[in-house]
Design a protein around this motif. Structure first.
Motif, PDB file in Angstrom:
ATOM      1  N   CYS A 221     -10.388   7.226 -76.770  1.00 35.06           N
ATOM      2  CA  CYS A 221     -10.290   8.324 -75.831  1.00 35.06           C
ATOM      3  C   CYS A 221     -10.146   9.428 -76.603  1.00 35.06           C
ATOM      4  O   CYS A 221     -11.033  10.010 -75.548  1.00 35.06           O
ATOM      5  CB  CYS A 221      -8.515   7.727 -75.755  1.00 35.06           C
ATOM      6  SG  CYS A 221      -7.922   9.513 -74.114  1.00 35.06           S
ATOM      7  N   GLU A 261     -12.058  11.745 -63.603  1.00 36.27           N
ATOM      8  CA  GLU A 261     -11.224  11.361 -62.187  1.00 36.27           C
ATOM      9  C   GLU A 261     -11.627   9.634 -62.137  1.00 36.27           C
ATOM     10  O   GLU A 261     -10.106   9.103 -61.795  1.00 36.27           O
ATOM     11  CB  GLU A 261     -11.912  12.124 -61.098  1.00 36.27           C
ATOM     12  CG  GLU A 261     -10.704  11.486 -60.100  1.00 36.27           C
ATOM     13  CD  GLU A 261     -11.548  12.580 -58.402  1.00 36.27           C
ATOM     14  OE1 GLU A 261     -10.562  12.293 -57.544  1.00 36.27           O
ATOM     15  OE2 GLU A 261     -12.075  13.235 -58.784  1.00 36.27           O
ATOM     16  N   HIS A 263     -11.808   6.918 -64.640  1.00 36.83           N
ATOM     17  CA  HIS A 263     -11.394   6.634 -65.186  1.00 36.83           C
ATOM     18  C   HIS A 263     -10.093   7.242 -65.885  1.00 36.83           C
ATOM     19  O   HIS A 263      -9.738   6.500 -67.421  1.00 36.83           O
ATOM     20  CB  HIS A 263     -12.695   6.534 -66.736  1.00 36.83           C
ATOM     21  CG  HIS A 263     -14.434   6.068 -66.447  1.00 36.83           C
ATOM     22  ND1 HIS A 263     -14.264   4.643 -65.796  1.00 36.83           N
ATOM     23  CD2 HIS A 263     -15.560   6.547 -66.278  1.00 36.83           C
ATOM     24  CE1 HIS A 263     -14.968   4.516 -65.774  1.00 36.83           C
ATOM     25  NE2 HIS A 263     -16.292   5.548 -65.439  1.00 36.83           N
ATOM     26  N   HIS A 265      -7.107   7.251 -65.275  1.00 38.97           N
ATOM     27  CA  HIS A 265      -6.013   5.936 -65.082  1.00 38.97           C
ATOM     28  C   HIS A 265      -6.025   4.915 -66.691  1.00 38.97           C
ATOM     29  O   HIS A 265      -5.376   4.629 -67.504  1.00 38.97           O
ATOM     30  CB  HIS A 265      -5.696   4.968 -64.361  1.00 38.97           C
ATOM     31  CG  HIS A 265      -5.462   6.045 -63.334  1.00 38.97           C
ATOM     32  ND1 HIS A 265      -4.025   5.764 -62.651  1.00 38.97           N
ATOM     33  CD2 HIS A 265      -5.658   5.991 -62.276  1.00 38.97           C
ATOM     34  CE1 HIS A 265      -3.844   6.913 -62.179  1.00 38.97           C
ATOM     35  NE2 HIS A 265      -4.814   7.074 -61.258  1.00 38.97           N
ATOM     36  N   ARG A 266      -6.972   4.341 -67.530  1.00 34.64           N
ATOM     37  CA  ARG A 266      -7.882   3.238 -68.171  1.00 34.64           C
ATOM     38  C   ARG A 266      -7.056   4.579 -69.449  1.00 34.64           C
ATOM     39  O   ARG A 266      -6.698   3.890 -70.493  1.00 34.64           O
ATOM     40  CB  ARG A 266      -9.066   2.971 -67.860  1.00 34.64           C
ATOM     41  CG  ARG A 266     -10.055   2.271 -69.031  1.00 34.64           C
ATOM     42  CD  ARG A 266     -10.910   1.336 -68.890  1.00 34.64           C
ATOM     43  NE  ARG A 266     -11.507   0.955 -69.858  1.00 34.64           N
ATOM     44  CZ  ARG A 266     -12.072   0.002 -69.953  1.00 34.64           C
ATOM     45  NH1 ARG A 266     -13.407  -0.015 -68.540  1.00 34.64           N
ATOM     46  NH2 ARG A 266     -12.627  -0.950 -70.870  1.00 34.64           N
ATOM     47  N   VAL A 268      -5.837   7.083 -69.870  1.00 37.94           N
ATOM     48  CA  VAL A 268      -4.329   7.417 -70.539  1.00 37.94           C
ATOM     49  C   VAL A 268      -3.666   6.121 -70.942  1.00 37.94           C
ATOM     50  O   VAL A 268      -3.201   6.500 -71.481  1.00 37.94           O
ATOM     51  CB  VAL A 268      -3.768   7.721 -69.386  1.00 37.94           C
ATOM     52  CG1 VAL A 268      -1.808   7.942 -69.564  1.00 37.94           C
ATOM     53  CG2 VAL A 268      -4.270   9.015 -68.579  1.00 37.94           C
ATOM     54  N   HIS A 269      -3.625   4.510 -70.720  1.00 34.93           N
ATOM     55  CA  HIS A 269      -3.592   3.514 -70.398  1.00 34.93           C
ATOM     56  C   HIS A 269      -4.319   3.504 -71.501  1.00 34.93           C
ATOM     57  O   HIS A 269      -3.616   2.115 -72.599  1.00 34.93           O
ATOM     58  CB  HIS A 269      -3.170   2.579 -69.070  1.00 34.93           C
ATOM     59  CG  HIS A 269      -2.352   3.600 -68.433  1.00 34.93           C
ATOM     60  ND1 HIS A 269      -0.066   3.832 -68.567  1.00 34.93           N
ATOM     61  CD2 HIS A 269      -2.232   3.806 -67.219  1.00 34.93           C
ATOM     62  CE1 HIS A 269      -0.252   4.341 -67.897  1.00 34.93           C
ATOM     63  NE2 HIS A 269      -1.109   4.531 -66.865  1.00 34.93           N
ATOM     64  N   SER A 299      -4.695  15.912 -59.013  1.00 34.60           N
ATOM     65  CA  SER A 299      -3.323  14.488 -59.564  1.00 34.60           C
ATOM     66  C   SER A 299      -4.113  14.084 -60.745  1.00 34.60           C
ATOM     67  O   SER A 299      -3.024  13.424 -61.207  1.00 34.60           O
ATOM     68  CB  SER A 299      -3.568  12.840 -58.992  1.00 34.60           C
ATOM     69  OG  SER A 299      -3.043  13.250 -57.130  1.00 34.60           O
ATOM     70  N   LEU A 303      -0.209  13.187 -63.272  1.00 30.79           N
ATOM     71  CA  LEU A 303      -0.861  11.497 -63.901  1.00 30.79           C
ATOM     72  C   LEU A 303      -0.662  11.478 -65.194  1.00 30.79           C
ATOM     73  O   LEU A 303       0.508  10.728 -66.243  1.00 30.79           O
ATOM     74  CB  LEU A 303      -2.077  10.806 -64.171  1.00 30.79           C
ATOM     75  CG  LEU A 303      -2.082   9.888 -64.955  1.00 30.79           C
ATOM     76  CD1 LEU A 303      -1.482   8.280 -64.668  1.00 30.79           C
ATOM     77  CD2 LEU A 303      -3.596   9.478 -64.442  1.00 30.79           C
ATOM     78  N   ASP A 306       3.507  12.250 -65.752  1.00 35.21           N
ATOM     79  CA  ASP A 306       4.685  11.123 -65.020  1.00 35.21           C
ATOM     80  C   ASP A 306       4.717  10.016 -66.476  1.00 35.21           C
ATOM     81  O   ASP A 306       5.055   9.106 -66.925  1.00 35.21           O
ATOM     82  CB  ASP A 306       3.894  10.601 -63.847  1.00 35.21           C
ATOM     83  CG  ASP A 306       4.521  11.368 -62.129  1.00 35.21           C
ATOM     84  OD1 ASP A 306       5.253  11.772 -62.690  1.00 35.21           O
ATOM     85  OD2 ASP A 306       3.181  11.071 -61.333  1.00 35.21           O
ATOM     86  N   VAL A 307       3.203   9.712 -66.817  1.00 33.65           N
ATOM     87  CA  VAL A 307       3.127   9.145 -68.418  1.00 33.65           C
ATOM     88  C   VAL A 307       4.159   9.215 -69.316  1.00 33.65           C
ATOM     89  O   VAL A 307       5.319   8.393 -69.716  1.00 33.65           O
ATOM     90  CB  VAL A 307       1.734   8.525 -68.335  1.00 33.65           C
ATOM     91  CG1 VAL A 307       1.986   7.512 -69.646  1.00 33.65           C
ATOM     92  CG2 VAL A 307       1.139   7.706 -67.073  1.00 33.65           C
TER      93      VAL A 307
END
Length: 734
Positions: A221, A261, A263, A265-266, A268-269, A299, A303, A306-307
């Motif tokens: 990351c 944008e 990627h 979600h990938r 962050v996690h 957003s 994200l 929230d995480v």
């Protein structure tokens, strides 16, 4: 003279005959101008007479041949541009160089032609709504050069190829690129956008889409974020060097969409390197990079927030529900403080102190700190530890900073009244045993609580300090009275007079004090009641302490600092060498749990064991026996023997504290209900619950069931009544 004739007005009349112009004048004159234009394009303008040319062009317009001249200009320039187009198409060297050279020649030529045709530019063209000369030259270049199928395709391909090469790390001629793109913008923003920009953005999207798919598979990351940040900066720099400034937001939006944008979600996690590992490892720079990149996309920050909040809640929940952590309340609160300071520093350093992230941090702490209903007690114990011992190697300012940090956790509590109960108990013990680190620190903490919760919250705490001061004056009066003067051979006594209601006194049966102490207590009681009418004294022997002088084997003498309960036990050994647990219990009448802790501290703590226990073990049972320890030694003359304190309450004590809290809440809930009903007069049940909760939530969150019971109680006492027309409504009875 009356007969004189009147003057006629002066008048200029046109010639009666028509001025004739040579029919071939226009052809001859235009031939001269056309030849000059050809010479200009052929770089032979040095031999031309611009004055003569200007006069000829002037006469063409003057003699009404402006249209002939304008159309001739269009035809002549078009012919030259077609020749230029062929030369550009057949360019063997650098296509862009050739295009740029021809463009430079054309613009210079059009400037000279504009000067020759200046009169037409200023008169004929505006009157007949024609395109000005120089602008006409640009339009013709656009139509015959740029919009040429072969040239346009090759131009766009060459520009995109150069940009691709630069993206791949090669060095290109940025000056040439700047000249070519500037040409497109000069032809009009629509030309730049349609010919180049649209293709540029589409190709860039495809390029970065492929690159992101490639890198997301091999980079962690942190490295991916650095790559994305580098690419965005490169595109901004590229625009500043040779693209139109209006392209910057468009190309950055493309890069942000494809690299971030798509990627996010990938990223962050991402396992072992995503947001949570960054938070755990305090990777401030990487977190700041993620914040700055995600801020660019819709957003993105939500994200991250929230995480982070989810991780905080989960981590905090594990901490407050871990049975091992609950064994040490001070360590429990210290971990919470460290955790909050850690994330507050991350938000400050990496997230630009974003209010949304601060709110998420506060909401997360408020969530999990109230999962454990012992948090109010533990916070009070932490404050008690800080104010009792101080902070090792720290000044008063450092202690004040610790208290400020604890106060942040206090704000998260939903049951602040429970904290008040425990804080009052712990403050009482500190004041009565004179164990506070400083009176200034104690008063400073009360002032902080007063600022947070108001005067009512701390009024009883301030009353406790007043009682201590009053008690000092009372003792001076006692020792100066006849009662005090008659105590030469008696133990000295210091009594703290505690006002019932201000102190957390308990209804505990007074233990059986030694006879020597009872005599002194009776003297003080007689003095106090003699000077204060209508008062009653109740001895709280569980809250006192004493200094005893003890002599051990070989005549070794020590001064023992002990609690009142410990004093009562030790004084028994003046008349007995060996006593059983039951004998001590019967002789002192000390409550069982307190007696066991008392004996444990006297017999089982190494270096403080002035008694011996049989059989020897860490726990006290009712079958144990105790002996005076003649062999006790210590390097210190004054030996302080603290009671083995159960920092955490026992289950019965917890139940008792909870019951006291619930009882104290009842009048507060009723007062809130009455305040609401006084102002609203008539209200339904749900509205009452909502408004009462809003009024009391700063102190505690009232249970709706309890609110309902208090409403029923107020109805019974005729403060409220049910509405006769609608039984769902309640009415205030004035």
């Amino acid at each position: 003279m009356s007969g004189q004739s009147k003057k006629k007005p002066f008048k200029i009349e046109a010639y009666k005959h028509r001025v004739e112009v040579d029919p071939k004048y226009a052809d001859r004159t235009w031939a001269v101008i056309e030849h000059a234009i050809n010479e200009i394009y052929n770089h032979n303008a040095s031999g031309l007479s611009f004055e003569e040319l200007y006069r000829n062009a002037y006469n063409m317009v003057l003699y009404k041949f402006g249209e002939r001249q304008y159309n001739g200009l269009v035809s002549t320039v078009t012919r030259h541009l077609r020749d230029m187009g062929k030369a550009i198409e057949s360019a063997q060297g650098s296509f862009l160089d050739e295009l740029n050279r021809k463009w430079s020649d054309h613009t210079k030529s059009m400037q000279m032609i504009r000067d020759v045709l200046m009169y037409m530019d200023r008169t004929y063209i505006p009157t007949n709504h024609k395109t000005p000369v120089y602008e006409l030259g640009l339009n013709l270049w656009r139509d015959h050069i740029i919009h040429s199928a072969k040239i346009q395709t090759r131009l766009v391909d060459m520009l995109l190829e150069q940009i691709h090469r630069e993206r791949m790390g090669e060095v290109i001629n940025r000056g040439l690129m700047r000249s070519v793109t500037k040409m497109l913008t000069e032809l009009g923003s629509s030309v730049y956008q349609e010919v180049f920009e649209k293709s540029f953005l589409d190709v860039s999207a495809s390029f970065y889409s492929g690159e992101s798919q490639q890198y997301i598979e091999v980079y962690n990351c942190s490295n991916y974020l650095r790559m994305a940040e580098k690419r965005i900066n490169e595109e901004v720099e590229r625009v500043s060097h040779y693209l139109d400034s209006k392209t910057e937001p468009k190309i950055t939006a493309v890069v942000e969409k494809e690299l971030v944008e798509t990627h996010m979600h990938r990223l962050v996690h991402m396992e072992n390197s995503g947001l949570i590992p960054m938070l755990v490892s305090n990777m401030y720079e990487d977190l700041n990079c993620m914040y700055n990149l995600f801020k660019r996309v819709p957003s993105g920050l939500n994200l991250i927030k929230d995480v982070m909040a989810s991780h905080l809640k989960e981590t905090g929940k594990q901490l407050v529900t871990d049975p091992d952590r609950l064994k040490d309340p001070v360590d429990f609160i210290q971990r919470l403080l460290d955790m909050r300071e850690k994330y507050n520093e991350i938000i400050t350093k990496s997230f630009h102190n974003d209010k949304a992230f601060q709110n998420a941090l506060n909401a997360s702490f408020e969530y999990f700190i109230n999962i454990n209903n012992r948090s109010p007690e533990f916070i009070s114990l932490f404050v008690d530890d800080a104010l009792r011992k101080g902070v090792k190697g720290a000044s008063d300012d450092d202690v004040d900073q610790v208290l400020d940090r604890v106060l942040v956790l206090f704000r998260y509590l939903q049951e602040k009244d429970v904290f008040e109960k425990y804080y009052k108990q712990h403050l009482a013990k500190r004041l009565l045993s004179a164990k506070s680190v400083s009176e200034e620190a104690e008063r400073g903490m009360i002032l902080k609580l007063k600022t947070e919760c108001g005067y009512q919250f701390t009024s009883k705490l301030e009353g406790m300090f007043n009682d201590i001061k009053t008690s000092q004056d009372t003792m001076l009066g006692f020792y100066n009275s006849p009662y005090g003067n008659d105590m030469a051979d008696m133990p000295a006594i210091t009594v703290q007079i505690l006002t019932t209601g201000s102190w957390p006194t308990q209804n505990i049966n007074t233990c059986i004090l030694p006879a020597e102490i009872v005599i002194v207590c009776e003297k003080f009681k007689a003095y106090y009641l003699g000077t204060h009418n209508g008062r009653r004294l109740t001895w709280q022997t569980n809250m006192g302490h004493a200094d005893l002088k003890a002599t051990f084997g070989k005549g070794q003498k020590h001064e023992l600092n002990v609690s009142t309960y410990q004093m009562c036990v030790l004084m028994l050994f003046n008349s007995a060498d060996r006593l059983t647990y039951r004998e001590i219990e019967q002789a002192t009448d000390i409550p069982g749990p307190d007696l066991k802790r008392c004996l444990q501290s006297l017999a089982c703590v190494r270096g403080k064991n002035v008694l011996r226990k049989e059989p020897m073990s860490r726990d006290i049972s009712e079958d144990d026996a105790f002996l005076f320890n003649d062999k006790f030694t210590s390097k210190l003359v004054k030996v302080k023997i603290g009671t083995v304190v159960a920092q955490k309450e026992t289950e019965p004590e917890k139940m008792e504290t909870r019951q006291r809290v619930e009882e104290d809440r009842k009048p507060q809930i009723e007062a809130a209900i009455v305040r609401v009903m006084k102002s609203r007069r008539v209200l339904d049940h749900n509205s009452i619950v909502t408004e009462v909760t809003n009024q009391l939530q700063a102190r505690f969150l009232p249970n709706p069931v309890v609110i309902k019971k208090r409403i029923e109680s107020l109805i019974e006492r005729e403060f409220l009544e049910r509405d006769k027309a609608d039984r769902r409504l309640y009415r205030y009875m004035a």
